[in-house]
Write a protein that holds these residues in place. Structure first.
Motif, PDB file in Angstrom:
ATOM      1  N   GLU A 135       0.819  -1.208   0.000  1.00  0.00           N
ATOM      2  CA  GLU A 135       0.000   0.000   0.000  1.00  0.00           C
ATOM      3  C   GLU A 135       0.853   1.259   0.000  1.00  0.00           C
ATOM      4  N   ASP A 136       2.065   1.156   0.573  1.00  0.00           N
ATOM      5  CA  ASP A 136       2.941   2.333   0.684  1.00  0.00           C
ATOM      6  C   ASP A 136       3.983   2.388  -0.420  1.00  0.00           C
ATOM      7  N   ALA A 137       3.872   1.518  -1.421  1.00  0.00           N
ATOM      8  CA  ALA A 137       4.921   1.447  -2.444  1.00  0.00           C
ATOM      9  C   ALA A 137       4.347   1.622  -3.842  1.00  0.00           C
ATOM     10  N   ASP A 138       5.131   2.300  -4.713  1.00  0.00           N
ATOM     11  CA  ASP A 138       4.843   2.360  -6.141  1.00  0.00           C
ATOM     12  C   ASP A 138       5.688   1.290  -6.818  1.00  0.00           C
ATOM     13  N   ILE A 139       5.033   0.315  -7.440  1.00  0.00           N
ATOM     14  CA  ILE A 139       5.737  -0.826  -8.022  1.00  0.00           C
ATOM     15  C   ILE A 139       5.602  -0.791  -9.541  1.00  0.00           C
ATOM     16  N   GLU A 140       6.748  -0.868 -10.233  1.00  0.00           N
ATOM     17  CA  GLU A 140       6.767  -0.873 -11.697  1.00  0.00           C
ATOM     18  C   GLU A 140       7.508  -2.124 -12.170  1.00  0.00           C
ATOM     19  N   ILE A 141       6.851  -2.916 -13.007  1.00  0.00           N
ATOM     20  CA  ILE A 141       7.479  -4.124 -13.551  1.00  0.00           C
ATOM     21  C   ILE A 141       8.283  -3.739 -14.789  1.00  0.00           C
ATOM     22  N   LEU A 142       9.593  -3.837 -14.696  1.00  0.00           N
ATOM     23  CA  LEU A 142      10.462  -3.450 -15.800  1.00  0.00           C
ATOM     24  C   LEU A 142      10.690  -4.599 -16.770  1.00  0.00           C
ATOM     25  N   GLN A 143      10.713  -5.827 -16.235  1.00  0.00           N
ATOM     26  CA  GLN A 143      10.978  -6.996 -17.080  1.00  0.00           C
ATOM     27  C   GLN A 143      10.407  -8.246 -16.431  1.00  0.00           C
ATOM     28  N   LYS A 144       9.648  -9.025 -17.202  1.00  0.00           N
ATOM     29  CA  LYS A 144       9.139 -10.290 -16.687  1.00  0.00           C
ATOM     30  C   LYS A 144      10.184 -11.380 -16.885  1.00  0.00           C
ATOM     31  N   SER A 145      10.098 -12.407 -16.074  1.00  0.00           N
ATOM     32  CA  SER A 145      11.079 -13.483 -16.158  1.00  0.00           C
ATOM     33  C   SER A 145      10.865 -14.299 -17.421  1.00  0.00           C
ATOM     34  N   GLY A 146      11.952 -14.842 -17.942  1.00  0.00           N
ATOM     35  CA  GLY A 146      11.897 -15.677 -19.133  1.00  0.00           C
ATOM     36  C   GLY A 146      12.813 -16.868 -18.981  1.00  0.00           C
ATOM     37  N   LEU A 147      13.095 -17.518 -20.092  1.00  0.00           N
ATOM     38  CA  LEU A 147      13.916 -18.724 -20.049  1.00  0.00           C
ATOM     39  C   LEU A 147      15.316 -18.443 -19.528  1.00  0.00           C
ATOM     40  N   LEU A 148      15.918 -17.338 -19.972  1.00  0.00           N
ATOM     41  CA  LEU A 148      17.292 -17.017 -19.579  1.00  0.00           C
ATOM     42  C   LEU A 148      17.397 -15.653 -18.908  1.00  0.00           C
ATOM     43  N   LYS A 149      16.288 -15.111 -18.448  1.00  0.00           N
ATOM     44  CA  LYS A 149      16.348 -13.792 -17.820  1.00  0.00           C
ATOM     45  C   LYS A 149      15.481 -13.746 -16.575  1.00  0.00           C
ATOM     46  N   LYS A 150      15.905 -12.935 -15.618  1.00  0.00           N
ATOM     47  CA  LYS A 150      15.178 -12.779 -14.360  1.00  0.00           C
ATOM     48  C   LYS A 150      14.160 -11.634 -14.466  1.00  0.00           C
ATOM     49  N   ALA A 151      13.209 -11.682 -13.574  1.00  0.00           N
ATOM     50  CA  ALA A 151      12.239 -10.592 -13.498  1.00  0.00           C
ATOM     51  C   ALA A 151      12.881  -9.385 -12.820  1.00  0.00           C
ATOM     52  N   VAL A 152      12.529  -8.170 -13.291  1.00  0.00           N
ATOM     53  CA  VAL A 152      13.087  -6.938 -12.730  1.00  0.00           C
ATOM     54  C   VAL A 152      11.930  -5.996 -12.399  1.00  0.00           C
ATOM     55  N   VAL A 153      11.936  -5.496 -11.169  1.00  0.00           N
ATOM     56  CA  VAL A 153      10.911  -4.534 -10.764  1.00  0.00           C
ATOM     57  C   VAL A 153      11.574  -3.315 -10.137  1.00  0.00           C
ATOM     58  N   ASN A 154      10.908  -2.193 -10.251  1.00  0.00           N
ATOM     59  CA  ASN A 154      11.366  -0.964  -9.611  1.00  0.00           C
ATOM     60  C   ASN A 154      10.370  -0.591  -8.524  1.00  0.00           C
TER      61      ASN A 154
END
Length: 256
Positions: free
Chosen positions: A24-43
């Motif tokens: 509730e106190d955070a602004d969350i932005e999904i920069l990149q979803k996880s894939g076969l060779l990549k991790k998920a990234v959020v700001n």
């Protein structure tokens, strides 16, 4: 700050723990979803809440009162304690919101609109549910409030109902297929009613509410159909005699 993990959910959880924040106190932005060779990234950033001054609160109360006077002709006398209380409460919370009303013999529907609607809704509608609960207490303080009270904000409950309808239909198919009951997460009465109404005519599942408030939840269970003895006997005779029939004098027809 940016956070990385195998899934978006894990990245959010790690970030909130590290920043010591609730959703509730955070602004969350999904920069990149996880894939076969990549991790998920959020700001994740901490929300900046504007502290209301005495002047802001006073202006908010005046604005809400003006809005109330415009809509008062639509309201019944029994609606006014709820409307007055909610108007003053939102003003004291320092929220820039306006109220719209729909009132008839059976339902008082109050819609919250304005710049701070998201704050009036809260995380997963928790603030909105709390406002509705407090208004119900006020409504029943002097005389029993005979109407159904609905407090909504910018169509949130309609969108939530649509989400729950789709979810319940999906889970009902899973229950019918596996034959195993599913317990949903705790929900308020409005949300539970959506689940029950959606699946009330389903031929393969049934629903029930269990637990105590505020942790009462819905259970979707399979409908166990009774075994038909005639069907079993027919299957047995087919296995034994095939498609041939027995004559009245005891001789069997040939099997084809």
């Amino acid at each position: 700050m940016e956070f990385r993990a195998k899934t978006v959910e894990e990245a959010i959880e790690i970030g909130l723990q590290e920043l010591n924040l609730s959703k509730e106190d955070a602004d969350i932005e999904i920069l990149q979803k996880s894939g076969l060779l990549k991790k998920a990234v959020v700001n994740i950033e901490k929300k900046e809440f504007k502290k209301a001054t005495a002047e802001d609160i006073e202006n908010s109360i005046v604005d809400n009162q003006n809005q109330e006077e415009k809509a008062q002709k639509k309201l019944h006398e029994s609606d006014m304690p709820v409307v007055n209380f909610l108007t003053e409460l939102l003003g004291n919370m320092g929220l820039d919101c306006e109220l719209d009303f729909k009132s008839n013999r059976d339902v008082l529907h109050i819609i919250i609109k304005g710049q701070d609607t998201n704050l009036a809704i809260g995380y997963r509608g928790e603030t909105l549910d709390s406002l509705q609960y407090l208004c119900l207490l006020v409504a029943n303080k002097t005389t029993r409030f005979k109407k159904r009270l609905i407090i909504d904000a910018e169509g949130y409950r309609e969108m939530r109902a649509k989400t729950l309808t789709e979810l319940s239909q999906k889970l009902a198919k899973k229950v019918a297929k596996t034959g195993t009951s599913i317990e949903l997460e705790p929900m308020n009465p409005f949300e539970r009613r959506v689940i029950h109404t959606t699946l009330q005519d389903d031929a393969f599942v049934t629903t029930s509410s269990e637990g105590e408030e505020p942790n009462r939840y819905v259970v979707i269970s399979p409908i166990k159909k009774e075994t038909n003895m005639y069907d079993n006997e027919s299957k047995y005779n087919f296995k034994k005699y095939g498609t041939g029939k027995t004559r009245s004098f005891g001789q069997k027809n040939k099997r084809f």
